[in-house]
Structures are given as structure tokens and as C-alpha cells.
Write a protein that holds these residues in place. Structure first.
Motif, PDB file in Angstrom:
ATOM      1  N   ILE A 232       0.122   6.212  -7.772  1.00  0.00           N
ATOM      2  CA  ILE A 232       1.435   6.122  -8.416  1.00  0.00           C
ATOM      3  C   ILE A 232       2.168   7.469  -8.422  1.00  0.00           C
ATOM      4  O   ILE A 232       3.387   7.528  -8.266  1.00  0.00           O
ATOM      5  CB  ILE A 232       1.335   5.521  -9.850  1.00  0.00           C
ATOM      6  CG1 ILE A 232       2.717   5.049 -10.346  1.00  0.00           C
ATOM      7  CG2 ILE A 232       0.723   6.484 -10.854  1.00  0.00           C
ATOM      8  CD1 ILE A 232       3.287   3.866  -9.623  1.00  0.00           C
ATOM      9  N   PHE A 233       1.417   8.552  -8.548  1.00  0.00           N
ATOM     10  CA  PHE A 233       2.097   9.862  -8.588  1.00  0.00           C
ATOM     11  C   PHE A 233       2.504  10.332  -7.196  1.00  0.00           C
ATOM     12  O   PHE A 233       3.480  11.066  -7.043  1.00  0.00           O
ATOM     13  CB  PHE A 233       1.241  10.894  -9.326  1.00  0.00           C
ATOM     14  CG  PHE A 233       1.052  10.526 -10.776  1.00  0.00           C
ATOM     15  CD1 PHE A 233       2.138  10.468 -11.634  1.00  0.00           C
ATOM     16  CD2 PHE A 233      -0.197  10.173 -11.277  1.00  0.00           C
ATOM     17  CE1 PHE A 233       1.997  10.095 -12.968  1.00  0.00           C
ATOM     18  CE2 PHE A 233      -0.353   9.794 -12.601  1.00  0.00           C
ATOM     19  CZ  PHE A 233       0.744   9.759 -13.453  1.00  0.00           C
ATOM     20  N   ASP A 234       1.768   9.879  -6.166  1.00  0.00           N
ATOM     21  CA  ASP A 234       2.196  10.153  -4.779  1.00  0.00           C
ATOM     22  C   ASP A 234       3.520   9.434  -4.507  1.00  0.00           C
ATOM     23  O   ASP A 234       4.427   9.981  -3.888  1.00  0.00           O
ATOM     24  CB  ASP A 234       1.139   9.654  -3.772  1.00  0.00           C
ATOM     25  CG  ASP A 234      -0.205  10.340  -3.960  1.00  0.00           C
ATOM     26  OD1 ASP A 234      -0.210  11.505  -4.388  1.00  0.00           O
ATOM     27  OD2 ASP A 234      -1.246   9.709  -3.688  1.00  0.00           O
ATOM     28  N   ILE A 235       3.607   8.191  -5.003  1.00  0.00           N
ATOM     29  CA  ILE A 235       4.835   7.403  -4.820  1.00  0.00           C
ATOM     30  C   ILE A 235       5.997   8.067  -5.564  1.00  0.00           C
ATOM     31  O   ILE A 235       7.094   8.231  -5.026  1.00  0.00           O
ATOM     32  CB  ILE A 235       4.616   5.949  -5.317  1.00  0.00           C
ATOM     33  CG1 ILE A 235       3.642   5.217  -4.386  1.00  0.00           C
ATOM     34  CG2 ILE A 235       5.932   5.193  -5.431  1.00  0.00           C
ATOM     35  CD1 ILE A 235       3.148   3.865  -4.917  1.00  0.00           C
ATOM     36  N   ALA A 236       5.740   8.475  -6.812  1.00  0.00           N
ATOM     37  CA  ALA A 236       6.789   9.119  -7.618  1.00  0.00           C
ATOM     38  C   ALA A 236       7.264  10.404  -6.953  1.00  0.00           C
ATOM     39  O   ALA A 236       8.473  10.664  -6.848  1.00  0.00           O
ATOM     40  CB  ALA A 236       6.269   9.402  -9.023  1.00  0.00           C
ATOM     41  N   ALA A 237       6.311  11.203  -6.478  1.00  0.00           N
ATOM     42  CA  ALA A 237       6.657  12.488  -5.848  1.00  0.00           C
ATOM     43  C   ALA A 237       7.448  12.256  -4.560  1.00  0.00           C
ATOM     44  O   ALA A 237       8.393  12.992  -4.252  1.00  0.00           O
ATOM     45  CB  ALA A 237       5.387  13.290  -5.559  1.00  0.00           C
TER      46      ALA A 237
ATOM     47  N   ASP B 294       0.839  -1.206   0.000  1.00  0.00           N
ATOM     48  CA  ASP B 294       0.000   0.000   0.000  1.00  0.00           C
ATOM     49  C   ASP B 294       0.874   1.256   0.000  1.00  0.00           C
ATOM     50  O   ASP B 294       2.113   1.166  -0.025  1.00  0.00           O
ATOM     51  CB  ASP B 294      -0.987  -0.015   1.176  1.00  0.00           C
ATOM     52  CG  ASP B 294      -0.284  -0.002   2.538  1.00  0.00           C
ATOM     53  OD1 ASP B 294       0.921   0.353   2.604  1.00  0.00           O
ATOM     54  OD2 ASP B 294      -0.937  -0.333   3.550  1.00  0.00           O
ATOM     55  N   THR B 295       0.237   2.405   0.029  1.00  0.00           N
ATOM     56  CA  THR B 295       0.990   3.665  -0.096  1.00  0.00           C
ATOM     57  C   THR B 295       2.040   3.803   1.002  1.00  0.00           C
ATOM     58  O   THR B 295       3.197   4.133   0.732  1.00  0.00           O
ATOM     59  CB  THR B 295       0.028   4.869  -0.048  1.00  0.00           C
ATOM     60  OG1 THR B 295      -1.046   4.640  -0.968  1.00  0.00           O
ATOM     61  CG2 THR B 295       0.722   6.159  -0.448  1.00  0.00           C
ATOM     62  N   ARG B 296       1.615   3.537   2.229  1.00  0.00           N
ATOM     63  CA  ARG B 296       2.557   3.702   3.355  1.00  0.00           C
ATOM     64  C   ARG B 296       3.750   2.747   3.210  1.00  0.00           C
ATOM     65  O   ARG B 296       4.899   3.143   3.399  1.00  0.00           O
ATOM     66  CB  ARG B 296       1.820   3.466   4.675  1.00  0.00           C
ATOM     67  CG  ARG B 296       2.707   3.738   5.881  1.00  0.00           C
ATOM     68  CD  ARG B 296       1.927   3.636   7.169  1.00  0.00           C
ATOM     69  NE  ARG B 296       0.972   4.738   7.291  1.00  0.00           N
ATOM     70  CZ  ARG B 296       0.151   4.876   8.338  1.00  0.00           C
ATOM     71  NH1 ARG B 296       0.148   3.989   9.299  1.00  0.00           N
ATOM     72  NH2 ARG B 296      -0.673   5.903   8.404  1.00  0.00           N
ATOM     73  N   ALA B 297       3.469   1.490   2.865  1.00  0.00           N
ATOM     74  CA  ALA B 297       4.552   0.502   2.688  1.00  0.00           C
ATOM     75  C   ALA B 297       5.460   0.908   1.528  1.00  0.00           C
ATOM     76  O   ALA B 297       6.674   0.699   1.563  1.00  0.00           O
ATOM     77  CB  ALA B 297       3.962  -0.885   2.440  1.00  0.00           C
ATOM     78  N   SER B 298       4.863   1.524   0.504  1.00  0.00           N
ATOM     79  CA  SER B 298       5.641   1.987  -0.655  1.00  0.00           C
ATOM     80  C   SER B 298       6.600   3.103  -0.251  1.00  0.00           C
ATOM     81  O   SER B 298       7.769   3.117  -0.660  1.00  0.00           O
ATOM     82  CB  SER B 298       4.695   2.478  -1.753  1.00  0.00           C
ATOM     83  OG  SER B 298       3.877   1.418  -2.196  1.00  0.00           O
TER      84      SER B 298
ATOM     85  N   LYS C  83       0.900  15.146 -14.790  1.00  0.00           N
ATOM     86  CA  LYS C  83       1.124  14.585 -13.442  1.00  0.00           C
ATOM     87  C   LYS C  83       2.494  13.908 -13.363  1.00  0.00           C
ATOM     88  O   LYS C  83       3.168  13.977 -12.335  1.00  0.00           O
ATOM     89  CB  LYS C  83       0.030  13.562 -13.107  1.00  0.00           C
ATOM     90  CG  LYS C  83      -1.259  14.200 -12.622  1.00  0.00           C
ATOM     91  CD  LYS C  83      -2.213  13.109 -12.167  1.00  0.00           C
ATOM     92  CE  LYS C  83      -3.500  13.701 -11.623  1.00  0.00           C
ATOM     93  NZ  LYS C  83      -4.475  12.646 -11.296  1.00  0.00           N
ATOM     94  N   MET C  84       2.888  13.248 -14.443  1.00  0.00           N
ATOM     95  CA  MET C  84       4.225  12.638 -14.487  1.00  0.00           C
ATOM     96  C   MET C  84       5.285  13.714 -14.264  1.00  0.00           C
ATOM     97  O   MET C  84       6.204  13.556 -13.465  1.00  0.00           O
ATOM     98  CB  MET C  84       4.473  11.992 -15.859  1.00  0.00           C
ATOM     99  CG  MET C  84       3.803  10.666 -16.059  1.00  0.00           C
ATOM    100  SD  MET C  84       4.102  10.105 -17.774  1.00  0.00           S
ATOM    101  CE  MET C  84       3.330   8.493 -17.711  1.00  0.00           C
ATOM    102  N   LYS C  85       5.119  14.797 -15.002  1.00  0.00           N
ATOM    103  CA  LYS C  85       6.065  15.906 -14.940  1.00  0.00           C
ATOM    104  C   LYS C  85       6.118  16.485 -13.517  1.00  0.00           C
ATOM    105  O   LYS C  85       7.194  16.659 -12.940  1.00  0.00           O
ATOM    106  CB  LYS C  85       5.593  16.971 -15.943  1.00  0.00           C
ATOM    107  CG  LYS C  85       6.601  18.048 -16.229  1.00  0.00           C
ATOM    108  CD  LYS C  85       7.409  17.719 -17.463  1.00  0.00           C
ATOM    109  CE  LYS C  85       8.304  18.886 -17.802  1.00  0.00           C
ATOM    110  NZ  LYS C  85       9.662  18.494 -18.096  1.00  0.00           N
ATOM    111  N   GLU C  86       4.927  16.758 -12.959  1.00  0.00           N
ATOM    112  CA  GLU C  86       4.840  17.351 -11.608  1.00  0.00           C
ATOM    113  C   GLU C  86       5.454  16.455 -10.541  1.00  0.00           C
ATOM    114  O   GLU C  86       6.056  16.937  -9.592  1.00  0.00           O
ATOM    115  CB  GLU C  86       3.367  17.577 -11.240  1.00  0.00           C
ATOM    116  CG  GLU C  86       2.778  18.860 -11.782  1.00  0.00           C
ATOM    117  CD  GLU C  86       1.243  18.836 -11.731  1.00  0.00           C
ATOM    118  OE1 GLU C  86       0.687  18.107 -10.878  1.00  0.00           O
ATOM    119  OE2 GLU C  86       0.616  19.515 -12.561  1.00  0.00           O
ATOM    120  N   SER C  87       5.277  15.130 -10.688  1.00  0.00           N
ATOM    121  CA  SER C  87       5.764  14.221  -9.642  1.00  0.00           C
ATOM    122  C   SER C  87       7.252  13.914  -9.793  1.00  0.00           C
ATOM    123  O   SER C  87       7.831  13.188  -8.989  1.00  0.00           O
ATOM    124  CB  SER C  87       4.960  12.923  -9.661  1.00  0.00           C
ATOM    125  OG  SER C  87       5.159  12.234 -10.874  1.00  0.00           O
ATOM    126  N   GLY C  88       7.869  14.476 -10.825  1.00  0.00           N
ATOM    127  CA  GLY C  88       9.319  14.337 -10.971  1.00  0.00           C
ATOM    128  C   GLY C  88       9.776  13.132 -11.772  1.00  0.00           C
ATOM    129  O   GLY C  88      10.940  12.741 -11.704  1.00  0.00           O
TER     130      GLY C  88
END
Length: 360
Positions: free
Chosen positions: A80-85, A48-52, A110-115
Motif C-alpha cells: 500500500i505504501f509503494d502504491i501511495a508513493a 497487483d502492484t504493477r496493475a495498480s 510510512k504514511m507520512k513518507e509515502s505522501g
């Protein structure tokens, strides 16, 4: 860029350079060669997000690798974008491997924004017919091309990945032309590793001679294209590179051959590892041997103490032809193909026609 070779007797010195993380196994395509046999439904026990976030923090404690957010189809994960960011904030270089079909303008932004620094999209044919047959979905080619163009317009670097089989071998030059035409920064070719669905198309695998020819052709393109070229799951390329350079009276250095001069063929367990959707750690996605579990251990524990990783880090452990080969430090053979063929990941690479000088 650190050298992953020359570290045989100090396994802990291996610098982590790439982590491929299968963020989800869910996928909207049904590719013939899929390692994960991915399907379009939710899978249980995905991190999940936290584990990621915790995983990314633990990776950061070990080094600064490039993190490849892969799948399945990573864009099917809501976070996915929270993880990327989050990875970007940690200072990790985040890249993504979508199949291209789901990229819209909104997603590209969103890809761009999340780096996300680069995406890789697979094209396994230069025409809709060949690509779609391989990918198991009509319009996959057109939709991927559309996604690539949207990403490019949003200012995202992209590379084209191609898995080479008998069915598309003759199209590789055209796919390279297409990659140039689309404005890719790189073209990476992958030699089929017969795992997952790939086992069922093993008769599509090119043979050792075709393999050798293709890699020599690939070497010849270096002077002819502005794209970065990289051969993956094709460790013999790094032998061919040195053989060809020697023939041309050249020395292989970073100045003459770029990153190819400071990397080696099979990076499994030495500079690279794979993490599955449920946190299982492997030396690579194709070598189906469990090396650890990040739901029970820290990533650092697995990276430093896994018996499989440490066996692969001492190239003197390679057996038979690969063990005797004078190119073992730069090639190493594909450990996953050896394992699929023999059940032993230290055995000789089955798809190599080279005879080492000291091996009879």
C-alpha cells in the motif's frame, strides 16, 4: 476548483475530482453497514502492484483527482505504501481511509513518507458501546482512537467520517465534539445507503423528516466549529444550504460557503468514480452498476465513454420528482438509493421530503 454543474450538454467536460479505489476487500472489522461485505481473508484477482501503478498512470492522463485508497482495510495490503508513493510521484493527491485500528507509529511514519496527505477514520458512535456494536468488534473504538492519536502525533491530518442511522442519530453532536477534541481537520457525515450489509439494517435508516432535520442541524454547526463540515451521500444538503442562505439574505459563494458553494450533492459519475479491488469501475461504491473494467479498458475509455456515466452527466435525464426539481443541478438526489429502491438509477431519490415547485 472547477464547477461540476452547468455542463449538461458536454459530458466530456466533466472534471474528475475524486477517485475512491478499493485497494483490497480484506478487512479486520465486520461493520453492519459494509458496502463490500468485507471479511478478513485474501480475495482473488485483486489488482497487483504493477496493475495498480498502471491504473494510477491512466488516471493521471484524465486529470488530477484526489485518490482515496480505501478498502476493506487498505493497511492490510503489503504494497500500500509503494502504491501511495507512486501516486505521490505522479503528482496525485493521495489520501487513505483506514479504520484506525491498525495504525502504529511505524505505519504512521510510512504514511507520512509515502505522501499520504490526509486519512479518514470512521467513528459511528461517541462511546465504545455504540461504535463497537456498529463495527462488529470489541475495542474497535479504543483502537481507532489510539490510531488517530498516533497519526496526529506524526503530523498527519485526519478527518472523522460518521454514517448516520437511527441508532446513532442522537450522538452526532457528541461525535462532532469528539472530532474537535481529537484535533480533526474535518467531520464528514454519511447518510446510510442500503447496499451490501447495509441492506440488512435498512430499518435503521433515518426517514426523510429526520434526514431534513439532521442536515439543517449540520448547516447550523458551520458557524460554530473550526472543522470543515461535509455531508456525503446526502445530496439534499446542497439544497438546504441554498434555502437557508436565501432565508438569511446571503448569496452562496466560495467566499461565504467555501467548497460547498462549488460542489453538488451526488457526484456519482460526474466528478467522482469508484474502482473495485478487481478493477471494476462504478459511478460510486454504492451504485452497483458496472461501467467498465480497467483490466480490459483504459481508465480514460471508461471515464469518457461509459453509457452510465454519460447518462448521469446530463441532469435532464433525471426522472419524476428529481427531474422536475429546481435544485437538480446542485442536489441530484442519491442515485444509489434510487437504484436500490427501484432498480433505476435515474428515478427519484426515495429519502427526500422536498416538493419541487413544478411537480404535482
Amino acid at each position: 476548483m472547477s464547477h461540476p454543474h452547468g455542463q449538461d450538454h458536454n459530458p466530456r467536460a466533466n472534471t474528475i475530482r475524486l477517485v475512491a479505489w478499493e485497494t483490497t476487500r480484506r478487512c479486520n472489522l465486520a461493520c453492519k453497514h459494509c458496502r463490500a461485505v468485507a471479511e478478513n481473508h485474501t480475495y482473488d484477482n485483486e489488482l497487483d502492484t504493477r496493475a495498480s501503478f498502471r491504473l494510477l498512470e491512466q488516471i493521471k492522463q484524465v486529470g488530477d483527482p484526489i485518490i482515496i485508497l480505501t478498502g476493506g482495510e487498505p493497511l492490510l495490503r503489503d504494497d500500500i505504501f509503494d502504491i501511495a508513493a507512486f501516486g505521490t510521484r505522479l503528482g496525485l493527491r493521495m489520501v487513505m481511509a483506514p479504520n484506525g485500528t491498525l495504525i502504529t507509529r511505524k505505519i504512521a511514519l510510512k504514511m507520512k513518507e509515502s505522501g499520504i496527505r490526509r486519512i479518514s477514520v470512521s467513528l459511528d458512535g461517541s462511546t465504545p458501546e455504540t461504535h463497537d456494536a456498529f463495527r462488529g468488534l470489541e475495542n474497535a473504538f479504543d483502537n481507532s482512537i489510539r490510531g488517530i492519536k498516533i497519526a496526529k502525533k506524526a503530523g498527519i491530518d485526519f478527518q472523522i467520517n460518521t454514517t448516520i442511522t437511527k441508532t446513532n442519530l442522537d450522538q452526532i453532536p457528541k461525535i462532532l465534539d469528539l472530532a474537535e477534541e481529537l484535533g480533526a481537520v474535518a467531520h464528514h457525515i454519511f447518510l446510510l445507503v442500503p447496499t451490501g450489509r447495509g441492506k440488512y439494517i435498512v430499518d435503521s435508516e433515518i426517514n426523510a423528516e429526520e434526514y431534513e432535520e439532521t442536515l439543517n442541524w449540520f448547516y447550523d454547526q458551520r458557524e460554530k466549529t473550526g472543522l470543515q463540515l461535509k455531508a456525503t451521500c446526502a445530496p439534499h444538503y446542497y439544497r438546504i444550504l441554498r434555502q437557508r442562505a436565501r432565508k438569511d439574505g446571503k448569496k452562496v459563494t466560495f467566499e461565504t460557503h467555501g467548497l460547498d458553494a462549488v460542489t453538488r450533492g451526488c457526484l456519482a459519475g460526474t466528478g467522482f468514480c469508484f474502482i473495485s479491488h478487481v478493477g471494476r469501475v462504478q459511478t460510486c461504491g454504492f451504485l452497483d452498476v458496472k461501467c467498465g473494467d480497467i483490466t480490459r479498458q483504459t481508465f480514460k475509455e471508461v471515464w469518457e465513454n461509459s453509457e452510465v456515466f454519460n447518462k448521469l452527466r446530463d441532469f435532464n435525464n433525471l426522472e419524476s420528482k428529481c427531474g422536475a426539481c429546481e435544485y437538480k443541478r446542485v442536489c441530484g438526489g442519491c442515485r444509489a438509493r434510487a437504484y436500490e429502491a427501484t432498480g433505476n438509477f435515474l428515478a427519484q431519490e426515495p429519502l427526500c421530503s422536498y416538493q419541487p415547485k413544478t411537480f404535482q
